[in-house]
Design an enzyme around this catalytic site. Structure first.
Site, short mmCIF file in Angstrom:
data_model
loop_
_atom_site.label_atom_id
_atom_site.label_comp_id
_atom_site.label_asym_id
_atom_site.label_seq_id
_atom_site.Cartn_x
_atom_site.Cartn_y
_atom_site.Cartn_z
N GLN A 97 40.57 47.60 45.42
CA GLN A 97 41.23 46.55 44.63
C GLN A 97 42.22 47.21 43.66
O GLN A 97 41.84 47.92 42.74
CB GLN A 97 40.23 45.71 43.83
CG GLN A 97 40.91 44.50 43.20
CD GLN A 97 40.03 43.77 42.23
OE1 GLN A 97 39.62 44.31 41.20
NE2 GLN A 97 39.73 42.50 42.51
N TYR A 184 45.03 38.94 34.37
CA TYR A 184 45.70 40.23 34.30
C TYR A 184 47.19 40.09 34.61
O TYR A 184 47.75 38.99 34.59
CB TYR A 184 44.99 41.23 35.21
CG TYR A 184 43.57 41.49 34.77
CD1 TYR A 184 43.30 41.99 33.50
CD2 TYR A 184 42.48 41.22 35.61
CE1 TYR A 184 41.99 42.21 33.06
CE2 TYR A 184 41.17 41.43 35.18
CZ TYR A 184 40.94 41.93 33.91
OH TYR A 184 39.65 42.13 33.47
N ARG A 231 43.71 38.72 45.64
CA ARG A 231 42.72 37.93 44.89
C ARG A 231 43.43 37.12 43.82
O ARG A 231 44.26 37.66 43.07
CB ARG A 231 41.66 38.83 44.24
CG ARG A 231 40.44 38.03 43.76
CD ARG A 231 39.39 38.89 43.10
NE ARG A 231 38.07 38.33 43.30
CZ ARG A 231 37.06 38.45 42.44
NH1 ARG A 231 37.22 39.11 41.32
NH2 ARG A 231 35.88 37.93 42.71
N GLY A 321 28.75 39.02 43.93
CA GLY A 321 29.00 40.03 42.93
C GLY A 321 27.72 40.57 42.32
O GLY A 321 27.11 41.51 42.82
#
Length: 367
Positions: A97, A184, A231, A321
Site C-alpha cells: 500500500q 490523507y 483504496r 483488519g
C-alpha cells in the site's frame, strides 16, 4: 465449498481464497526498514488470499507516523524482499500500500523540520500524527500547519509514487495499492473543504480528481494496470474531512474513472467500524453500478456477512483488519468456525517489539 474460501483470479494473479488482509499501521520498524519481525508477522498471516501491506510511505515527505517501513531507500527495498519471499514461500500474495499522508504529519517527521504539504495551507484540526513531542519522545501530536504544494511539486508527488511502485516490484510485491482513503493526501485534493486551489488541481470535480487519476495512470504505465489497486473511503470523515455539496457525485465520478482504467481492483474503506461516519445506506450499490471491476471492501466483516456480500455479487473479495492482528490463522478459524482471539489494543501501534505483533498463537482445540 463456501465461496469465501474459493480461489479467485485477480487480474492474472491467482488467489487461493477471497479473504484479504486489510492494511494496518503497526509502527514496528524502528529504522523504517522491514526487519525479521516484519517478515515473521506477514509470513504468519500468509494464508490470506491477498495481503495488503501496512501503509508504506513513498517518500520522507509522505510520512505521518514514526517507525513505518517505507519504499524510498534501497535498504527498505532489500528489507521488503525478505518479507515478500516469506509470504510467497507460504503460497500467499502481497500488494504494497503506497502512502502519502499529506497534512497529517508533523515537522519532526519532515526533512529539516519543514512543514508538511497538502492541497492547501489548511491545518487538519484535532488530528494526530505519531511523531516526536516537545520532549523528544515518540507519541501522538497535533498535525502541523501544512503548506500548499506548488503545481510543479504536485507532479513530483506523482513521480514519487511511480518510483515507489517500481521499487515495490523490485522488492517482490505482486502489485501495489494506491492509498487514496482516510483523509490523507489524495482525499485532501478531492475534498473542496480542504482544496481551495485555483490551478488545474482545484475547483471542479475533474480537477480535484486529477492528482489521484494522474497517479493511477502513471503507476499503471510503469508496472502494468493489472498490478494496481486503489483504496478510497467515500464520505470519509477522518482527519477533519468535512461533508461537501457534490460529495456523492464526486465518488460516482471516481467509480466511472477507475472503471475506464481497468485496474486490478478498487478497495472501499467504510469508516463506521473505526468510530467515524460510514458510507450512506445503499451507496456501495451505487458505486457498484458504475464500477464493475474487482471490488473489495473492509468494514467489520464476520464470516457470515462476508459470505453474503460475495454470494450477492456486492463484492468480489472481503477484507478483514483487526481480526488478523490476534488471529494469524484467521482463514482457518473462519473456515472451521473456531473462536477468534481478542487483540490487545495497547500493542496495536508503537515500538513494543514482538509483544502483540508476532506472539499470538494459532488455534489449538486443546485450549
Amino acid at each position: 465449498m463456501s465461496i469465501l474460501f474459493s480461489p479467485y483470479t485477480l487480474a492474472g494473479t491467482q488467489l487461493k481464497n477471497r479473504v484479504v488482509m486489510a492494511p494496518m499501521t503497526r509502527a514496528r520498524a524502528v529504522t523504517t526498514v522491514p526487519d525479521e519481525l516484519t517478515e515473521r508477522y506477514y509470513r504468519q498471516r500468509a494464508s490470506a488470499g491477498l495481503i495488503i501491506s501496512e501503509g508504506v510511505p513513498v517518500s520522507l515527505q509522505g510520512r505521518g507516523y514514526l517507525f513505518n517501513p517505507g519504499l524510498y531507500t534501497q535498504a527498505q527495498v532489500d528489507g521488503w524482499k525478505t518479507v515478500t519471499a516469506a509470504v510467497h514461500a507460504e503460497g500467499g500474495r502481497i500488494f504494497a500500500q503506497l502512502w502519502h499522508v499529506g497534512r497529517v504529519s508533523h515537522t519532526t517527521l519532515q526533512a529539516e523540520g519543514e512543514a508538511p504539504v497538502s492541497a492547501s495551507g489548511k491545518q487538519a484540526a484535532h488530528s494526530m500524527a505519531y511523531a516526536y513531542d516537545e520532549h523528544g519522545q515518540p507519541g501522538p501530536v497535533q498535525a502541523s500547519v501544512p503548506r500548499a504544494l506548488t503545481t510543479a511539486e504536485v507532479k513530483g508527488v506523482v513521480a514519487d509514487f511511480v518510483l515507489a511502485a517500481r521499487r515495490a516490484i523490485e522488492a517482490g510485491f505482486d502489485g501495489v495499492e494506491i492509498h487514496g482513503a482516510n483523509g490523507y493526501l489524495f482525499e485532501q485534493f478531492i475534498n473542496p473543504t480542504v482544496n481551495d486551489r485555483t490551478d488545474e488541481y482545484g475547483g471542479s470535480i475533474e480537477n480535484r480528481l486529477r492528482l489521484l487519476l494522474e497517479t493511477v495512470d502513471a503507476v499503471a504505465a510503469a508496472i502494468g494496470r493489472g498490478k494496481v489497486g486503489v483504496r478510497i473511503s467515500p464520505f470519509g470523515r477522518l482527519f477533519d474531512m468535512a461533508a461537501f455539496e457534490d460529495e456523492a457525485e464526486t465518488w460516482v465520478q471516481v467509480a466511472k474513472a477507475l472503471q475506464q482504467r481497468d485496474i486490478a481492483y478498487v478497495h472501499l474503506s467504510d469508516q463506521l467500524t473505526i468510530g467515524a461516519e460510514g458510507m450512506p445506506e445503499g451507496f456501495a450499490r451505487t458505486f457498484r453500478a458504475s464500477y464493475q471491476g474487482t471490488l473489495i471492501a473492509a468494514g467489520g466483516f464476520a464470516r457470515d456477512s462476508a459470505q453474503r456480500a460475495l454470494e450477492t455479487g456486492e463484492l468480489d473479495l472481503t477484507a478483514f483488519g483487526r481480526p488478523f492482528i490476534a488471529n494469524p490463522d484467521l482463514v482457518e478459524r473462519l473456515r472451521n468456525d473456531w473462536p477468534l482471539a481478542t487483540p490487545d489494543r495497547a500493542t496495536f501501534y508503537g515500538n513494543s517489539g514482538a509483544k502483540g505483533y508476532v506472539d499470538y498463537p494459532v488455534y489449538s482445540a486443546a485450549e
